[in-house]
Design an enzyme around this catalytic site. Structure first.
Site, mmCIF file in Angstrom:
data_model
loop_
_atom_site.group_PDB
_atom_site.id
_atom_site.type_symbol
_atom_site.label_atom_id
_atom_site.label_comp_id
_atom_site.label_asym_id
_atom_site.label_seq_id
_atom_site.Cartn_x
_atom_site.Cartn_y
_atom_site.Cartn_z
ATOM 1 N N HIS A 195 -25.570 17.627 -14.928
ATOM 2 C CA HIS A 195 -24.660 18.715 -15.305
ATOM 3 C C HIS A 195 -24.853 19.876 -14.343
ATOM 4 O O HIS A 195 -25.994 20.231 -14.053
ATOM 5 C CB HIS A 195 -24.964 19.186 -16.733
ATOM 6 C CG HIS A 195 -24.149 20.370 -17.141
ATOM 7 N ND1 HIS A 195 -22.819 20.253 -17.486
ATOM 8 C CD2 HIS A 195 -24.457 21.695 -17.222
ATOM 9 C CE1 HIS A 195 -22.358 21.462 -17.791
ATOM 10 N NE2 HIS A 195 -23.332 22.343 -17.633
ATOM 11 N N ALA A 214 8.091 4.908 4.175
ATOM 12 C CA ALA A 214 6.794 4.478 3.617
ATOM 13 C C ALA A 214 7.073 3.455 2.522
ATOM 14 O O ALA A 214 6.766 3.660 1.352
ATOM 15 C CB ALA A 214 6.032 5.678 3.068
ATOM 16 N N LYS A 251 -6.786 11.413 6.475
ATOM 17 C CA LYS A 251 -7.756 12.186 5.691
ATOM 18 C C LYS A 251 -8.104 13.494 6.380
ATOM 19 O O LYS A 251 -8.330 14.510 5.732
ATOM 20 C CB LYS A 251 -9.035 11.371 5.442
ATOM 21 C CG LYS A 251 -9.111 10.772 4.063
ATOM 22 C CD LYS A 251 -8.281 9.547 3.833
ATOM 23 C CE LYS A 251 -6.880 9.675 3.414
ATOM 24 N NZ LYS A 251 -6.113 8.443 3.376
ATOM 25 N N GLY A 254 -9.007 -0.404 14.514
ATOM 26 C CA GLY A 254 -7.732 -0.846 13.943
ATOM 27 C C GLY A 254 -6.873 0.278 13.385
ATOM 28 O O GLY A 254 -7.058 1.454 13.723
ATOM 29 N N THR A 255 -5.945 -0.100 12.518
ATOM 30 C CA THR A 255 -5.030 0.872 11.908
ATOM 31 C C THR A 255 -5.816 1.956 11.174
ATOM 32 O O THR A 255 -5.550 3.143 11.323
ATOM 33 C CB THR A 255 -4.086 0.148 10.909
ATOM 34 O OG1 THR A 255 -3.311 -0.802 11.640
ATOM 35 C CG2 THR A 255 -3.173 1.117 10.193
ATOM 36 N N ARG A 298 3.854 -2.296 3.966
ATOM 37 C CA ARG A 298 3.424 -2.859 5.247
ATOM 38 C C ARG A 298 3.548 -4.370 5.175
ATOM 39 O O ARG A 298 3.585 -4.951 4.098
ATOM 40 C CB ARG A 298 1.970 -2.452 5.542
ATOM 41 C CG ARG A 298 1.788 -0.946 5.714
ATOM 42 C CD ARG A 298 0.330 -0.590 5.979
ATOM 43 N NE ARG A 298 -0.167 -1.175 7.205
ATOM 44 C CZ ARG A 298 -0.054 -0.599 8.415
ATOM 45 N NH1 ARG A 298 0.536 0.567 8.536
ATOM 46 N NH2 ARG A 298 -0.544 -1.200 9.486
ATOM 47 N N GLU A 357 12.464 7.370 -4.338
ATOM 48 C CA GLU A 357 11.720 6.179 -4.775
ATOM 49 C C GLU A 357 12.624 5.271 -5.608
ATOM 50 O O GLU A 357 13.331 5.722 -6.497
ATOM 51 C CB GLU A 357 10.484 6.605 -5.583
ATOM 52 C CG GLU A 357 9.792 5.518 -6.383
ATOM 53 C CD GLU A 357 9.304 4.330 -5.554
ATOM 54 O OE1 GLU A 357 8.658 4.544 -4.521
ATOM 55 O OE2 GLU A 357 9.588 3.172 -5.950
ATOM 56 N N GLY A 382 -5.417 -11.383 21.797
ATOM 57 C CA GLY A 382 -5.814 -12.783 21.853
ATOM 58 C C GLY A 382 -4.772 -13.722 21.274
ATOM 59 O O GLY A 382 -3.948 -13.333 20.447
HETATM 60 P P1 NAI Z 1 3.544 1.002 -1.169
HETATM 61 O O1 NAI Z 1 3.808 -0.422 -1.402
HETATM 62 O O2 NAI Z 1 2.332 1.653 -1.741
HETATM 63 O O3 NAI Z 1 4.804 1.878 -1.663
HETATM 64 C C1 NAI Z 1 6.108 1.649 -1.173
HETATM 65 C C2 NAI Z 1 7.114 2.294 -2.115
HETATM 66 O O4 NAI Z 1 8.406 2.243 -1.524
HETATM 67 C C3 NAI Z 1 7.210 1.574 -3.458
HETATM 68 O O5 NAI Z 1 7.017 2.520 -4.475
HETATM 69 C C4 NAI Z 1 8.626 0.992 -3.444
HETATM 70 O O6 NAI Z 1 9.201 0.924 -4.723
HETATM 71 C C5 NAI Z 1 9.365 1.989 -2.532
HETATM 72 N N1 NAI Z 1 10.598 1.463 -1.912
HETATM 73 C C6 NAI Z 1 10.745 0.277 -1.286
HETATM 74 N N2 NAI Z 1 12.005 0.134 -0.835
HETATM 75 C C7 NAI Z 1 12.692 1.262 -1.174
HETATM 76 C C8 NAI Z 1 14.057 1.709 -0.996
HETATM 77 N N3 NAI Z 1 14.969 1.004 -0.371
HETATM 78 N N4 NAI Z 1 14.405 2.929 -1.490
HETATM 79 C C9 NAI Z 1 13.489 3.690 -2.144
HETATM 80 N N5 NAI Z 1 12.195 3.296 -2.339
HETATM 81 C C10 NAI Z 1 11.793 2.104 -1.859
HETATM 82 O O7 NAI Z 1 3.577 1.146 0.426
HETATM 83 P P2 NAI Z 1 3.045 2.268 1.424
HETATM 84 O O8 NAI Z 1 2.856 3.579 0.727
HETATM 85 O O9 NAI Z 1 3.974 2.205 2.590
HETATM 86 O O10 NAI Z 1 1.615 1.736 1.831
HETATM 87 C C11 NAI Z 1 1.481 0.489 2.531
HETATM 88 C C12 NAI Z 1 0.144 -0.133 2.282
HETATM 89 O O11 NAI Z 1 -0.884 0.641 2.858
HETATM 90 C C13 NAI Z 1 -0.143 -0.280 0.811
HETATM 91 O O12 NAI Z 1 -0.628 -1.576 0.574
HETATM 92 C C14 NAI Z 1 -1.212 0.734 0.554
HETATM 93 O O13 NAI Z 1 -2.107 0.318 -0.449
HETATM 94 C C15 NAI Z 1 -1.906 0.868 1.920
HETATM 95 N N6 NAI Z 1 -2.436 2.213 2.057
HETATM 96 C C16 NAI Z 1 -3.514 2.574 1.313
HETATM 97 C C17 NAI Z 1 -3.997 3.853 1.367
HETATM 98 C C18 NAI Z 1 -5.139 4.229 0.503
HETATM 99 O O14 NAI Z 1 -5.825 3.356 0.011
HETATM 100 N N7 NAI Z 1 -5.364 5.512 0.245
HETATM 101 C C19 NAI Z 1 -3.404 4.875 2.230
HETATM 102 C C20 NAI Z 1 -2.257 4.407 2.925
HETATM 103 C C21 NAI Z 1 -1.816 3.113 2.836
#
Ligand code: NAI
Length: 463
Positions: A442, A267, A51, A40-41, A270, A199, A115
């Protein structure tokens, strides 16, 4: 007579883990996946390739900034981007073929293709319809964009395109300071791009512990990332090689500003992916946010059809999907599958790493809960000093009366591994004192967690 006991749609971490557990529990299992490789993704275009790039570019950062200080002198490093992408692809290949091996080992049939569900108990892939007692939908999620932003995966990219850029851009604008924006923004900043993160909110990683948010942003700025906070992106204009990002600060919404970029990474989150499954025709209930609605056994409103992972409610995290995958398998095998949604860690794999679990200090205070907070800086941790990564801290939160651990937040080296001590503590209903009384080797980073636990009692030693 059904051909299968269960057919799982989607072979990401939710789907493939569920398939393995179903097979282990004696169910005749098939998995449907349209991608060329399993995983998957997460394995193909998400957690794993990112990573690999984070590791490679962290090494570059160390070579450029810290080697000389440690007495490592000599030839300077240069970036061969094509080779770095091959390294990443090799890592992905090892993992996806590993999943294929696990399918064979567990005698799970991989039905290749996308599917759909023409009726309960039936899954169609291409020209063939398979019969099954149960169906588990694990179809995941896809990047969501913004109105006025068209993705071409070359100049305006999602995380998928960001892993395959033809060259390292001179200027990159990242829209969204969430997990993806900060991880991939870090990768390109270390590769030499000038990275600006725009942001909407006033802090990075919305919803996270406020102290961590502040420290995290400060450290990333020190590394060279630029931030424009409180800014809403309204559109991106792109040519074949360049883009202009239009945004306005929330405090002056009528003053449009423009940023130039060679690549724009969108970003902004999703969204659940369930297109083409035929859910409408089946009458499957959805939530207002487009997720498949399920009960606490991951059952949809249509008997025999279940759903797990990013396509249902909850954090879009591989490990949450895996847990649901195992639990739904147990339900299907007549056992008692359970997921403790209160103990799902979240990790950001930047340097330093950030890891959290449980409730935040602010959320608990807002609830009116009496808490105590033990905080310990990595400045007092010998191991962190030895690797030059003492900027950061551990925060442990416990109930003020019972001392029960309620949550933790870490920013520092190996935070993503350290957090599990607290996950186990929370699962066992441990107190901060239990953590404090446990001998910690330690010198380890984990000693900082013990110190934070000691800070919830009579005080930490090295502070
Ligand atoms: P996210 O939901 O973590 O962050 C999206 C950010 O975009 C938010 O801070 C939001 O305020 C901002 N945003 C939204 N619209 C905007 C606009 N018009 N202008 C400026 N800022 C805006 O989403 P992200 O980073 O795309 O990740 C998607 C999913 O994938 C999340 O649920 C995340 O948890 C998951 N993921 C998890 C990882 C990990 O566990 N290390 C790694 C990559 C993704």
């Amino acid at each position: 007579m059904s051909q299968y006991d269960v057919i799982i749609i989607g072979a990401g971490p939710g789907g493939y883990v569920s398939a393995i557990r179903c097979a282990q529990l004696g169910l005749k299992t098939a998995i449907v996946e349209g991608r060329e490789t399993l995983g998957g993704t997460c394995l193909n275009v998400g957690c794993i390739p990112s990573k690999a790039l984070l590791h490679a570019t962290h090494m570059l950062h160390e070579a450029e900034h810290n080697f000389a200080n440690m007495g490592l002198k000599g030839k300077t490093q240069s970036v061969d981007w094509t080779q770095m992408k091959s390294y990443k692809d090799e890592v992905v290949g090892q993992n996806t073929s590993g999943v294929e091996f696990l399918m064979k080992k567990n005698k799970i049939d991989w039905i290749k293709g996308y599917g759909s569900i023409p009726a309960t108990g039936k899954v169609t892939v291409g020209d063939t319809t398979y019969e099954t007692k149960n169906i588990v939908i694990a179809s995941g999620s896809v990047p969501s964009s913004l109105p006025g932003v068209e993705i071409d995966e070359k100049v305006v990219v999602t995380s998928t395109g960001a892993l395959e850029l033809g060259k390292v851009p001179k200027k990159m604008v990242v829209i969204g300071a969430g997990v993806i924006g900060l991880e991939l923004g870090s990768v390109y900043q270390r590769l030499g791009s000038e990275v600006t993160v725009v942001e909407y909110m006033d802090a990075v990683c919305p919803g996270m512990d406020k102290d961590v948010q502040r420290t995290f942003k400060r450290i990333l700025e020190k590394q060279g990332l630029k931030f424009i906070m409180g800014a809403a992106v309204s559109g991106v204009e792109a040519t074949k090689t360049k883009a202009k990002v239009k945004y306005a600060l929330k405090k002056s919404p009528d003053a449009e500003e423009v940023l130039d970029a060679d690549v724009v990474l969108v970003a902004t989150g999703r969204k659940p992916y369930s297109e083409g499954l035929g859910l409408d025709a089946l009458g499957i209930k959805m939530t207002e946010r487009g997720q498949i609605a399920v009960d606490n056994h991951w059952a949809t409103n249509v008997p025999g059809i279940y759903a797990i992972g990013d396509v249902i409610e909850g954090p879009m995290l591989a490990h949450k999907a895996e847990d649901e995958g195992m639990a739904v398998a147990e339900v299907l095998a007549g056992k008692h599958g359970h997921v403790n949604y209160g103990v799902i860690p979240g990790v950001v794999y930047t340097t330093p790493e950030v890891a959290t679990v449980g409730q935040t200090e602010d959320a608990l205070k807002a609830e009116g809960r009496k808490i105590k907070v033990g905080k310990f800086s990595f400045m007092g941790n010998a191991r962190a000093k030895a690797i030059g990564q003492a900027d950061g801290f551990v925060k442990l939160i416990a109930d003020a009366e019972t001392d029960r651990v309620l949550g933790a937040a870490i920013i520092g080296p190996a935070a993503g591994d350290m957090i599990h001590e607290i996950c186990v503590a929370m699962e066992f209903g441990a107190s901060a004192q239990d953590v404090a009384l446990t001998c910690h080797a330690h010198p380890t980073y984990s000693e900082a967690m013990r110190e934070a636990a000691l800070a919830c009692g009579d005080g930490s030693i090295h502070a």
